[in-house]
Design a protein around this motif. Structure first.
Motif, PDB file in Angstrom:
ATOM      1  N   GLU A 109     -20.457  24.896  -9.505  1.00 49.52           N
ATOM      2  CA  GLU A 109     -19.873  25.556  -8.551  1.00 49.52           C
ATOM      3  C   GLU A 109     -18.826  24.854  -7.803  1.00 49.52           C
ATOM      4  O   GLU A 109     -18.634  23.604  -7.798  1.00 49.52           O
ATOM      5  CB  GLU A 109     -20.711  26.090  -7.456  1.00 49.52           C
ATOM      6  N   ILE A 110     -17.615  25.428  -7.629  1.00 55.66           N
ATOM      7  CA  ILE A 110     -16.449  24.816  -6.991  1.00 55.66           C
ATOM      8  C   ILE A 110     -15.897  25.587  -5.573  1.00 55.66           C
ATOM      9  O   ILE A 110     -15.781  26.971  -5.742  1.00 55.66           O
ATOM     10  CB  ILE A 110     -15.145  24.840  -8.129  1.00 55.66           C
ATOM     11  N   ARG A 111     -15.503  24.616  -4.579  1.00 54.73           N
ATOM     12  CA  ARG A 111     -15.209  25.368  -3.142  1.00 54.73           C
ATOM     13  C   ARG A 111     -14.220  24.241  -2.811  1.00 54.73           C
ATOM     14  O   ARG A 111     -14.354  22.922  -3.065  1.00 54.73           O
ATOM     15  CB  ARG A 111     -16.344  25.597  -2.428  1.00 54.73           C
ATOM     16  N   GLU A 112     -13.214  24.963  -2.034  1.00 54.23           N
ATOM     17  CA  GLU A 112     -12.108  24.182  -1.521  1.00 54.23           C
ATOM     18  C   GLU A 112     -12.601  23.283  -0.310  1.00 54.23           C
ATOM     19  O   GLU A 112     -13.229  24.047   0.580  1.00 54.23           O
ATOM     20  CB  GLU A 112     -10.686  25.214  -1.343  1.00 54.23           C
ATOM     21  N   GLU A 157      -9.520  15.023   4.227  1.00 55.72           N
ATOM     22  CA  GLU A 157     -10.263  14.063   4.746  1.00 55.72           C
ATOM     23  C   GLU A 157     -11.667  14.196   4.311  1.00 55.72           C
ATOM     24  O   GLU A 157     -12.230  13.078   3.808  1.00 55.72           O
ATOM     25  CB  GLU A 157     -10.153  14.344   6.308  1.00 55.72           C
ATOM     26  N   SER A 158     -12.240  15.353   3.802  1.00 57.63           N
ATOM     27  CA  SER A 158     -13.841  15.404   3.393  1.00 57.63           C
ATOM     28  C   SER A 158     -13.553  14.898   1.860  1.00 57.63           C
ATOM     29  O   SER A 158     -14.537  13.851   1.617  1.00 57.63           O
ATOM     30  CB  SER A 158     -14.048  16.746   3.526  1.00 57.63           C
ATOM     31  N   ALA A 159     -12.544  15.021   1.211  1.00 60.48           N
ATOM     32  CA  ALA A 159     -12.595  14.637  -0.058  1.00 60.48           C
ATOM     33  C   ALA A 159     -12.455  13.085  -0.265  1.00 60.48           C
ATOM     34  O   ALA A 159     -12.957  12.524  -1.287  1.00 60.48           O
ATOM     35  CB  ALA A 159     -11.134  15.347  -0.788  1.00 60.48           C
ATOM     36  N   ALA A 216     -15.602  15.137  -5.962  1.00 57.81           N
ATOM     37  CA  ALA A 216     -14.333  16.023  -5.434  1.00 57.81           C
ATOM     38  C   ALA A 216     -13.467  15.695  -6.522  1.00 57.81           C
ATOM     39  O   ALA A 216     -13.408  14.540  -7.156  1.00 57.81           O
ATOM     40  CB  ALA A 216     -14.106  15.573  -4.113  1.00 57.81           C
ATOM     41  N   PHE A 217     -12.332  16.336  -6.582  1.00 56.57           N
ATOM     42  CA  PHE A 217     -11.255  16.342  -7.185  1.00 56.57           C
ATOM     43  C   PHE A 217      -9.940  16.992  -6.569  1.00 56.57           C
ATOM     44  O   PHE A 217     -10.052  17.904  -5.900  1.00 56.57           O
ATOM     45  CB  PHE A 217     -11.329  16.784  -8.872  1.00 56.57           C
ATOM     46  N   LYS A 218      -8.715  16.635  -7.110  1.00 55.96           N
ATOM     47  CA  LYS A 218      -7.527  17.115  -6.600  1.00 55.96           C
ATOM     48  C   LYS A 218      -6.828  18.083  -7.650  1.00 55.96           C
ATOM     49  O   LYS A 218      -6.564  17.534  -8.803  1.00 55.96           O
ATOM     50  CB  LYS A 218      -6.504  16.028  -6.153  1.00 55.96           C
ATOM     51  N   LEU A 219      -6.101  19.216  -7.230  1.00 55.69           N
ATOM     52  CA  LEU A 219      -5.574  19.990  -8.096  1.00 55.69           C
ATOM     53  C   LEU A 219      -4.561  20.731  -7.364  1.00 55.69           C
ATOM     54  O   LEU A 219      -4.725  21.544  -6.467  1.00 55.69           O
ATOM     55  CB  LEU A 219      -6.510  21.021  -8.899  1.00 55.69           C
ATOM     56  N   ASP A 220      -3.039  20.764  -7.898  1.00 57.72           N
ATOM     57  CA  ASP A 220      -2.102  21.425  -7.125  1.00 57.72           C
ATOM     58  C   ASP A 220      -2.154  20.995  -5.808  1.00 57.72           C
ATOM     59  O   ASP A 220      -2.117  21.956  -4.828  1.00 57.72           O
ATOM     60  CB  ASP A 220      -2.215  22.927  -7.315  1.00 57.72           C
ATOM     61  N   LYS A 221      -2.347  19.901  -5.220  1.00 54.37           N
ATOM     62  CA  LYS A 221      -2.167  19.342  -3.870  1.00 54.37           C
ATOM     63  C   LYS A 221      -3.285  19.817  -3.024  1.00 54.37           C
ATOM     64  O   LYS A 221      -3.333  20.119  -1.517  1.00 54.37           O
ATOM     65  CB  LYS A 221      -0.906  19.697  -3.236  1.00 54.37           C
ATOM     66  N   LYS A 222      -4.179  20.438  -3.675  1.00 56.71           N
ATOM     67  CA  LYS A 222      -5.363  20.905  -3.032  1.00 56.71           C
ATOM     68  C   LYS A 222      -6.816  20.156  -3.385  1.00 56.71           C
ATOM     69  O   LYS A 222      -6.614  19.527  -4.287  1.00 56.71           O
ATOM     70  CB  LYS A 222      -5.648  22.452  -3.134  1.00 56.71           C
ATOM     71  N   TYR A 223      -7.534  20.067  -2.495  1.00 56.84           N
ATOM     72  CA  TYR A 223      -8.840  19.275  -2.749  1.00 56.84           C
ATOM     73  C   TYR A 223     -10.093  20.254  -3.036  1.00 56.84           C
ATOM     74  O   TYR A 223     -10.396  21.303  -2.297  1.00 56.84           O
ATOM     75  CB  TYR A 223      -9.104  18.226  -1.647  1.00 56.84           C
TER      76      TYR A 223
END
Length: 424
Positions: free
Chosen positions: A71-74, A78-80, A109-116
């Motif tokens: 599962e993936i959630r934004e 800071e948490s990332a 955690a990972f980053k994609l399109d400036k979102k974490y």
């Protein structure tokens, strides 16, 4: 318990301890390998999911484990930044099992399109309780199989190795001094058994040599003593028959003759005692104790009448023993004679014969005797000069020779009870 099974007993305890320690170590190492394998798989799967998310943005909408294993959630930036890859065990409800089942969970955690985003990946894992149960039963069966294998090896293979030892034990068990026996140890290539055979053979030969020398000495000494004593008694009797001696001289000669006769009895008793202890009475037969007591009762009738002692005999059962007949006569004769000699006027001597015992009781001194001393050589309870003090010592030697047991009791009467081994 024989030596092989005695060894197996300690080996069984040692195996149990070794397998228990081995099981704990094996269980810990196995779990470590399982966790390493699962964690490597989760790390690999994490990379595949992140690559898939870069290629297909619809993957980011997988927010539950419903039909997949991730599962993936934004989450916030800071948490990332504060999140590291975490592998842990947890429980998750499984519809198929209809129960909570253990799973291995990777949180990253990972980053994609400036979102974490937070990614959770799960992998089913083995249940520890089932693993422990399976391991336990596997070890039990392994333990049983090992013991059975060792038992078979002991009884079929090692028994051949120990054959020289058992043959040596059997020969020693059946070996008796005084019998014309040969002692031959079995040849063996085992160094320890060879040394044991040589040592025991040397010891047995030395014992035979010593026994034969002692036997010859006793017989020679007895014969050499009896002859001069008999000659001395005859000469003193001839001297006493002459009318040239005074009354005092005759009394002195009488005392000397009495002393020499006591010396003769003492010599014979010591010779008999030595022969008994050396096992020189090897021939045995079935002897009726009832018949022996009846015969001795008649023989001691005059002596008992002179002492004013009444002899009674109660036969509760017929009693047979396997022993040398002369020793059976000597055993019962000494006990009955002792009971008459140490009785008082108008006393009683009672003989009771049971299924596996006979008891001789007599009236006498009002105080009990010392059980620790009565069977010692030359121990006397009375001051009778004609008593050699060897009668009960001979009784004890005969009893010990045949594995019987004798017991002294006092309940107003003095009792000697002999427990025997009935012939089969």
């Amino acid at each position: 318990m024989n030596l092989l099974n005695h060894t197996l007993k300690y080996l069984a305890f040692a195996l149990f301890g070794i397998l228990s320690v081995w099981a704990v170590i094996f269980y810990i190492n196995m779990l470590d390998e399982v966790y390493d394998s699962l964690d490597d798989g989760l790390d690999n799967y994490k990379m595949l999911i992140i690559e898939k998310a870069h290629a297909d943005r619809s993957t980011l909408h997988k927010t539950e484990f419903a039909e997949g294993n991730y599962e993936i959630r934004e989450i916030s930036r800071e948490s990332a930044k504060n999140m590291k890859d975490i592998h842990k065990d947890t429980l998750m409800y499984m519809p198929f099992e209809e129960d909570m089942e253990p799973v291995r969970l990777l949180t990253t955690a990972f980053k994609l399109d400036k979102k974490y985003y937070e990614l959770k990946v799960i992998s089913s894992m083995v249940e520890e309780d089932d693993l422990i149960e399976d391991l336990f039963f596997a070890l039990i069966w392994l333990y049983i199989a090992l013991l059975a294998s060792i038992l078979l090896v002991n009884n079929f293979l090692l028994k051949k190795v120990w054959k020289p030892f058992y043959k040596l034990v059997d020969q020693l068990k059946n070996f008796r001094l005084g019998k014309h026996q040969t002692f031959n140890a079995e040849d063996t290539n085992v160094k320890e058994f060879k040394v044991l055979n040589e040592t025991v053979t040397s010891l047995v030969l030395h014992a035979l040599e010593t026994y034969n020398s002692q036997k010859q000495f006793i017989e020679n000494a007895s014969h050499e003593l009896q002859t001069p004593i008999a000659i001395s008694i005859n000469r003193l009797e001839l001297l006493a028959e002459k009318n040239e001696l005074t009354e005092a001289n005759l009394e002195t000669i009488g005392q000397v003759i009495q002393t020499l006769e006591r010396l003769t009895r003492l010599n014979r008793s010591l010779l008999l005692l030595s022969k008994i202890e050396n096992g020189q009475f090897s021939d045995t037969e079935t002897v009726s104790v009832n018949a022996v007591v009846s015969q001795l009762k008649e023989e001691f009738a005059d002596f008992a009448e002179y002492k004013g002692v009444v002899i009674s005999m109660e036969e509760k059962s017929g009693l047979n023993v396997v022993m040398q007949k002369d020793l059976a006569m000597m055993l019962i004769s000494n006990l009955m004679k002792n009971a008459i000699v140490h009785n008082h006027t108008n006393g009683a001597l009672d003989v009771e014969i049971g299924e596996d015992y006979f008891k001789i009781s007599n009236s006498g001194a009002a105080a009990p005797l010392d059980p620790a001393k009565i069977f010692r050589r030359f121990h006397k309870e009375s001051g009778d000069k004609n008593n050699t003090g060897l009668g009960l010592a001979i009784v004890k030697a005969i009893v010990d020779l045949y594995g019987f047991r004798i017991r002294y009791d006092f309940d107003g009467k003095h009792s000697m009870e002999v427990f025997v081994k009935n012939p089969e």
